[in-house]
Design an enzyme around this catalytic site. Structure first.
Site, short mmCIF file in Angstrom:
data_model
loop_
_atom_site.label_atom_id
_atom_site.label_comp_id
_atom_site.label_asym_id
_atom_site.label_seq_id
_atom_site.Cartn_x
_atom_site.Cartn_y
_atom_site.Cartn_z
N ASP A 98 0.80 -1.22 0.00
CA ASP A 98 0.00 0.00 0.00
C ASP A 98 0.83 1.27 0.00
O ASP A 98 0.35 2.34 0.37
CB ASP A 98 -0.91 -0.01 1.23
CG ASP A 98 -0.13 -0.22 2.52
OD1 ASP A 98 1.08 0.09 2.54
OD2 ASP A 98 -0.72 -0.69 3.51
N ARG A 211 1.29 8.08 9.80
CA ARG A 211 0.89 9.50 9.69
C ARG A 211 -0.31 9.84 10.57
O ARG A 211 -0.35 10.89 11.17
CB ARG A 211 0.53 9.82 8.23
CG ARG A 211 1.73 10.14 7.39
CD ARG A 211 1.37 10.38 5.93
NE ARG A 211 2.53 10.93 5.25
CZ ARG A 211 3.66 10.26 5.02
NH1 ARG A 211 3.78 9.01 5.41
NH2 ARG A 211 4.67 10.85 4.40
N HIS A 242 11.95 5.19 13.68
CA HIS A 242 11.87 5.35 12.22
C HIS A 242 12.66 6.57 11.77
O HIS A 242 12.76 7.56 12.49
CB HIS A 242 10.38 5.51 11.88
CG HIS A 242 10.04 5.32 10.44
ND1 HIS A 242 10.31 6.26 9.48
CD2 HIS A 242 9.44 4.29 9.79
CE1 HIS A 242 9.88 5.82 8.30
NE2 HIS A 242 9.35 4.63 8.46
C1 UD1 Z 1 6.28 5.04 4.17
C2 UD1 Z 1 4.94 4.58 3.59
C3 UD1 Z 1 4.13 3.83 4.64
C4 UD1 Z 1 4.93 2.70 5.25
C5 UD1 Z 1 6.24 3.26 5.77
C6 UD1 Z 1 7.08 2.10 6.27
C7 UD1 Z 1 3.82 5.97 1.88
C8 UD1 Z 1 2.97 7.16 1.64
N1 UD1 Z 1 4.18 5.75 3.16
O1 UD1 Z 1 6.00 6.01 5.16
O2 UD1 Z 1 2.97 3.29 4.02
O3 UD1 Z 1 4.19 2.13 6.30
O4 UD1 Z 1 6.94 3.92 4.71
O5 UD1 Z 1 8.16 2.53 7.02
O6 UD1 Z 1 4.18 5.28 0.96
N2 UD1 Z 1 13.60 8.73 5.64
C9 UD1 Z 1 14.97 8.69 5.63
N3 UD1 Z 1 15.59 7.49 5.37
C10 UD1 Z 1 14.91 6.35 5.15
C11 UD1 Z 1 13.51 6.40 5.17
C12 UD1 Z 1 12.86 7.59 5.40
O7 UD1 Z 1 15.63 9.69 5.86
O8 UD1 Z 1 15.53 5.30 4.93
C13 UD1 Z 1 12.92 10.01 5.91
C14 UD1 Z 1 13.03 11.03 4.74
O9 UD1 Z 1 13.16 12.33 5.26
C15 UD1 Z 1 11.67 10.89 4.06
C16 UD1 Z 1 10.76 10.64 5.24
O10 UD1 Z 1 11.53 9.79 6.12
O11 UD1 Z 1 11.31 12.03 3.31
C17 UD1 Z 1 9.43 10.03 4.94
O12 UD1 Z 1 9.54 8.85 4.14
P1 UD1 Z 1 8.22 8.33 3.34
O13 UD1 Z 1 8.54 7.06 2.67
O14 UD1 Z 1 7.68 9.42 2.48
O15 UD1 Z 1 7.15 8.11 4.49
P2 UD1 Z 1 7.09 7.06 5.65
O16 UD1 Z 1 6.46 7.74 6.82
O17 UD1 Z 1 8.41 6.42 5.81
N1 UDP Z 2 11.80 -3.58 11.02
C1 UDP Z 2 13.19 -3.60 10.93
N2 UDP Z 2 13.90 -2.76 11.75
C2 UDP Z 2 13.31 -1.93 12.64
C3 UDP Z 2 11.89 -1.90 12.70
C4 UDP Z 2 11.17 -2.73 11.86
O1 UDP Z 2 13.76 -4.35 10.15
O2 UDP Z 2 14.02 -1.21 13.36
C5 UDP Z 2 11.03 -4.46 10.11
C6 UDP Z 2 9.95 -5.29 10.76
O3 UDP Z 2 10.46 -6.54 11.17
C7 UDP Z 2 8.90 -5.41 9.68
C8 UDP Z 2 9.06 -4.13 8.88
O4 UDP Z 2 10.35 -3.62 9.20
O5 UDP Z 2 9.16 -6.51 8.82
C9 UDP Z 2 7.99 -3.14 9.22
O6 UDP Z 2 8.28 -1.91 8.66
P1 UDP Z 2 7.52 -0.57 9.04
O7 UDP Z 2 7.03 -0.64 10.44
O8 UDP Z 2 8.43 0.54 8.67
O9 UDP Z 2 6.32 -0.53 8.00
P2 UDP Z 2 4.83 -1.09 7.99
O10 UDP Z 2 4.88 -2.56 8.24
O11 UDP Z 2 4.07 -0.37 9.06
O12 UDP Z 2 4.32 -0.73 6.64
#
Ligand code: UD1
Ligand code: UDP
Length: 374
Positions: A98, A211, A242
């Site tokens: 998603d 979010r 995160h």
């Molecule tokens: C995204 C997904 C969400 C998923 C989550 C898993 C969308 C809209 N959201 O949300 O569905 O549950 O990932 O974790 O697709 N960032 C870093 N390094 C990283 C990752 C993120 O710096 O490795 C920071 C960046 O500033 C980035 C921000 O996090 O702009 C947000 O990342 P984004 O993927 O847009 O949203 P998530 O809240 O991570």
């Molecule tokens: N996970 C990880 N390291 C962490 C936290 C989570 O590898 O510090 C793994 C976790 O085991 C799971 C996945 O990341 O498989 C979940 O990711 P996240 O919570 O970012 O996204 P969501 O599942 O809510 O979309």
């Protein structure tokens, strides 16, 4: 004749974890050609996964920017996937779950009339705005797809209610495949760095990033965690936080000064599975964690108001506790104080899969190409 070409496209940590077993299965199949395109919607958290599963992408769009919006990601994926699809000419594109990467990559494929397979299809809440924007993303992906890999019969039924009955395969969730793959490889890991601070306590493993929990929800969660460690002096919190700066800025000041609360950087997947094995209870708003923890006999409290994953609740391994402080504390208190309740949750069967999902997806893909080529 060239082998049918399957392109796997993903970009976030959870999608990479859940697609890794599918990539491995496709790479091992000598009758299919597997290509991997990563958007890197997540940069560091994606790279952690690629390294653990030894996946080298064919194309890396490297499109993450700091504090990106969903509009940024949608536009970049759509525009940047288009020439990649034109060049690689896949016969099928697999997207996952998603995320915005999945939705925009599916749309790009649809525009080029390439069939889409949706891994983890059919998850639904009754509210289009929760989770946001994921509920809309997955519905859009399902409208655009030809193949639907539903993790459970519940997901299959949700698709059927929307009139989607053909091309649907119930496979289990690939996260269980990923978990079992890693679980069998981590015995060699040394004691984790957080062990010095938290060893000897009952560990509450916490993650929160969604979010819809920002602001009030995260503040409530932080308050609940502080109350729990005060009420139960034999517990400690391990919170891999995160990378999203919004989450870090909100959670950091609320939790960083407590001696039994460790805020740590995101753990790589091996280290996270190791942490789950050490933990007593999980409190999370993550989708993936609630699907995998039951396979490690680890009870889960889901800190969300609405869920698309009802199977774990029905099976007894997961409880939905909301995002209010009192609800979180009350549920955790019950489980931490009553060994009978704890045992019941810990020993419930994981309803999300048995580790064979990727093989089932492979079989379905072969069937699809068999029919298409016949
Ligand atoms: C995204 C997904 C969400 C998923 C989550 C898993 C969308 C809209 N959201 O949300 O569905 O549950 O990932 O974790 O697709 N960032 C870093 N390094 C990283 C990752 C993120 O710096 O490795 C920071 C960046 O500033 C980035 C921000 O996090 O702009 C947000 O990342 P984004 O993927 O847009 O949203 P998530 O809240 O991570
Ligand atoms: N996970 C990880 N390291 C962490 C936290 C989570 O590898 O510090 C793994 C976790 O085991 C799971 C996945 O990341 O498989 C979940 O990711 P996240 O919570 O970012 O996204 P969501 O599942 O809510 O979309």
């Amino acid at each position: 004749m060239r082998r049918p070409r399957v392109l796997c496209c993903f970009g976030t940590r959870p999608c990479a974890i859940k697609m890794a077993p599918v990539v491995h299965a496709l790479q091992a199949a000598d009758d299919l050609d597997c290509q991997v395109v990563v958007t890197a919607q997540h940069r560091q958290m994606l790279d952690q996964v690629l390294e653990i599963f030894r996946i080298t992408p064919d194309v890396d769009l490297d499109l993450m920017t700091a504090r990106q919006t969903v509009q940024d990601v949608t536009a970049r994926v759509l525009l940047q996937m288009t020439p990649v699809l034109a060049e690689l000419q896949p016969d099928l594109v697999l997207v996952h779950g998603d995320t915005t990467t999945g939705m925009a990559a599916a749309l790009a494929s649809f525009y080029q009339q390439i069939p889409v397979g949706h891994v983890e299809a059919g998850l639904r809440t009754p509210d289009l705005m929760i989770p946001f924007p994921e509920e809309m993303n997955r519905r859009v992906i399902d409208r655009l797809s030809t193949l639907f890999f539903a993790p459970t019969p519940t997901a299959q039924e949700a698709l059927a209610r929307e009139g989607i009955t053909s091309g649907v395969f119930v496979t289990g969730n690939t996260v269980v495949d990923a978990l079992l793959y890693v679980r069998d490889r981590i015995d060699h890991l040394p004691l984790p760095p957080w062990h010095e601070q938290l060893g000897g306590y009952r560990i509450l493993l916490v993650t929160a990033h969604r979010r819809e929990s920002w602001d009030e929800g995260l503040a409530n969660i932080a308050r609940a965690l502080r109350r729990l460690v005060e009420e139960f002096p034999d517990t400690a919190v391990l919170f891999p936080i995160h990378k999203n700066p919004v989450v870090r800025e909100q959670m950091g000041p609320l939790l960083e000064d407590h001696p039994r609360i460790a805020l740590v950087e995101p753990l790589d997947y091996e280290a996270f599975v190791q942490a789950m094995r050490w933990s007593h209870l999980v409190l999370t708003d993550s989708g993936g964690i609630q699907e995998e923890a039951p396979s490690l006999n680890l009870p889960v409290l889901v800190m969300r108001d609405v869920t698309e994953r009802t199977e774990g609740i029905a099976a007894g391994c997961v409880r939905l506790v909301g995002t209010q402080t009192a609800g979180i504390v009350g549920a955790a208190r019950e489980i931490l104080s009553d060994p009978g309740i704890y045992q019941h949750m810990a020993t419930a069967q994981n309803p999300y899969g048995d580790g064979q999902a990727a093989e089932k997806i492979l079989t379905a893909i072969r069937q699809f190409f068999g029919n298409a080529l016949a």
